[in-house]
Scaffold this motif. Sequence first.
Motif, mmCIF file in Angstrom:
data_model
loop_
_atom_site.group_PDB
_atom_site.id
_atom_site.type_symbol
_atom_site.label_atom_id
_atom_site.label_comp_id
_atom_site.label_asym_id
_atom_site.label_seq_id
_atom_site.Cartn_x
_atom_site.Cartn_y
_atom_site.Cartn_z
ATOM 1 N N ARG A 43 0.951 -1.219 -0.177
ATOM 2 C CA ARG A 43 0.042 -0.030 0.068
ATOM 3 C C ARG A 43 0.888 1.187 -0.290
ATOM 4 N NH1 ARG A 43 -0.422 4.827 3.162
ATOM 5 N NH2 ARG A 43 -2.645 5.446 3.043
ATOM 6 N N ASN A 44 1.735 1.345 0.709
ATOM 7 C CA ASN A 44 2.758 2.654 0.872
ATOM 8 C C ASN A 44 3.441 2.624 -0.142
ATOM 9 O OD1 ASN A 44 1.629 2.692 3.408
ATOM 10 N ND2 ASN A 44 3.513 2.538 4.700
ATOM 11 N N GLY A 45 4.242 1.569 -0.891
ATOM 12 C CA GLY A 45 4.597 1.804 -2.009
ATOM 13 C C GLY A 45 3.780 2.374 -3.226
ATOM 14 N N ILE A 46 2.671 1.873 -3.384
ATOM 15 C CA ILE A 46 1.723 2.377 -4.225
ATOM 16 C C ILE A 46 1.477 3.931 -4.033
ATOM 17 C CG2 ILE A 46 -0.744 2.518 -4.926
ATOM 18 C CD1 ILE A 46 -0.718 -0.489 -4.535
ATOM 19 N N VAL A 47 1.246 4.186 -2.669
ATOM 20 C CA VAL A 47 0.975 5.624 -2.457
ATOM 21 C C VAL A 47 2.058 6.587 -2.751
ATOM 22 C CG1 VAL A 47 0.501 7.148 -0.853
ATOM 23 C CG2 VAL A 47 -0.887 5.355 -0.866
ATOM 24 N N TYR A 48 3.198 6.275 -2.318
ATOM 25 C CA TYR A 48 4.574 6.978 -2.497
ATOM 26 C C TYR A 48 4.841 6.938 -3.753
ATOM 27 C CZ TYR A 48 9.128 8.877 -1.472
ATOM 28 O OH TYR A 48 10.225 9.831 -1.478
ATOM 29 N N GLY A 49 4.829 5.953 -4.523
ATOM 30 C CA GLY A 49 5.219 6.153 -5.876
ATOM 31 C C GLY A 49 4.463 6.834 -6.676
ATOM 32 N N SER A 50 3.162 7.069 -6.415
ATOM 33 C CA SER A 50 2.147 7.972 -7.206
ATOM 34 C C SER A 50 2.279 9.253 -6.809
ATOM 35 C CB SER A 50 0.599 7.510 -6.671
ATOM 36 O OG SER A 50 0.618 6.135 -7.083
ATOM 37 N N LYS A 51 2.508 9.499 -5.571
ATOM 38 C CA LYS A 51 2.985 10.790 -5.096
ATOM 39 C C LYS A 51 4.279 11.537 -5.806
ATOM 40 C CE LYS A 51 0.578 10.849 -0.720
ATOM 41 N NZ LYS A 51 0.966 11.088 0.869
ATOM 42 N N VAL A 52 5.177 10.685 -5.837
ATOM 43 C CA VAL A 52 6.462 11.058 -6.371
ATOM 44 C C VAL A 52 6.447 11.222 -7.985
ATOM 45 C CG1 VAL A 52 8.831 10.429 -6.980
ATOM 46 C CG2 VAL A 52 7.850 10.192 -4.574
ATOM 47 N N ARG A 53 5.899 10.291 -8.690
ATOM 48 C CA ARG A 53 5.975 10.247 -10.025
ATOM 49 C C ARG A 53 4.942 11.177 -10.792
ATOM 50 N NH1 ARG A 53 9.735 9.629 -13.726
ATOM 51 N NH2 ARG A 53 10.310 8.180 -12.176
ATOM 52 N N PHE A 54 3.663 11.190 -10.152
ATOM 53 C CA PHE A 54 2.600 11.862 -10.752
ATOM 54 C C PHE A 54 2.938 13.190 -11.191
ATOM 55 C CE2 PHE A 54 -1.561 14.406 -10.911
ATOM 56 C CZ PHE A 54 -2.064 13.686 -12.143
ATOM 57 N N PRO A 55 3.160 14.269 -9.866
ATOM 58 C CA PRO A 55 3.509 15.699 -10.577
ATOM 59 C C PRO A 55 4.574 15.563 -11.322
ATOM 60 C CG PRO A 55 4.057 15.101 -8.359
ATOM 61 C CD PRO A 55 3.475 13.900 -8.668
ATOM 62 N N HIS A 56 5.653 14.969 -11.212
ATOM 63 C CA HIS A 56 6.926 15.017 -12.145
ATOM 64 C C HIS A 56 6.548 14.703 -13.490
ATOM 65 C CE1 HIS A 56 10.473 13.213 -13.992
ATOM 66 N NE2 HIS A 56 11.194 14.131 -13.508
ATOM 67 N N ALA A 57 5.631 13.495 -13.642
ATOM 68 C CA ALA A 57 5.536 13.192 -14.966
ATOM 69 C C ALA A 57 4.589 14.129 -15.757
ATOM 70 C CB ALA A 57 4.935 11.866 -15.034
ATOM 71 N N LEU A 58 3.622 14.600 -14.894
ATOM 72 C CA LEU A 58 2.641 15.793 -15.374
ATOM 73 C C LEU A 58 3.126 16.963 -15.965
ATOM 74 C CD1 LEU A 58 -0.510 16.551 -15.349
ATOM 75 C CD2 LEU A 58 -0.220 17.505 -13.061
#
Length: 216
Positions: free
Chosen positions: A28-43
């Motif tokens: 769960r924490n891997g999914i949350v952290y990965g999403s938080k880190v990658r989404f704004p950067h990729a956006l």
Amino acid sequence: MDTLLSQLDTLVLKPELAPLLSLVKGARNGIVYGSKVRFPHALVMIFLFRSGTIREKTKLVLKATRQHARNLSTFAIIYKASMIVLRNIPGGAGKEGRYDSFFAGLLGGYAVFGRQPGSISQQIVIYVFARVMLALAKLAVQPNMHPLSSLITSDSRTKITNNAYPVFAGMTWAMVMYIFRWHPETLASSLRSSMVYIYGDSDHWDSLRTLLVHNK
């Protein structure tokens, strides 16, 4: 509903379920952290520097976010599961061994990042590698860390600590600029593109407009 939640709270607090549930929370924490880190950067990176329609760019953002989150989540599961297994193998006595984390990380790193060397995996590995090198550099001058530690005096340790990073920063930029100048094809495409934009394109203009307003 309150009764059900209370029963579930009691269930998840059972000590015998802790190892299994730690896998769930790690995922769960891997999914949350990965999403938080990658989404704004990729956006930002995709919408600013990639061509295509809004729909195409959105798909790329979501794909990158999903990949990052999945990688961290899968690694967490493999790592924590391996730690549980290593603690319970014959001779482990239910305790963590000195090198259990090393071998669990080795297995997870190979399975998740080594066998799927896409751009997202490479970025994560390179980021971690850089942090590992910095940590090892700090450990190298700590007392009683290796056979040569006794040769490093307190004054020398202070001087190394104060000057190591400036030297490291200078050498890093010296090497990347040399490679960019003479072997640019060996650099990652994203880094090479940014360096061409800053250091290569700045040598060319044909009017005041392309000097100050637009690059080309």
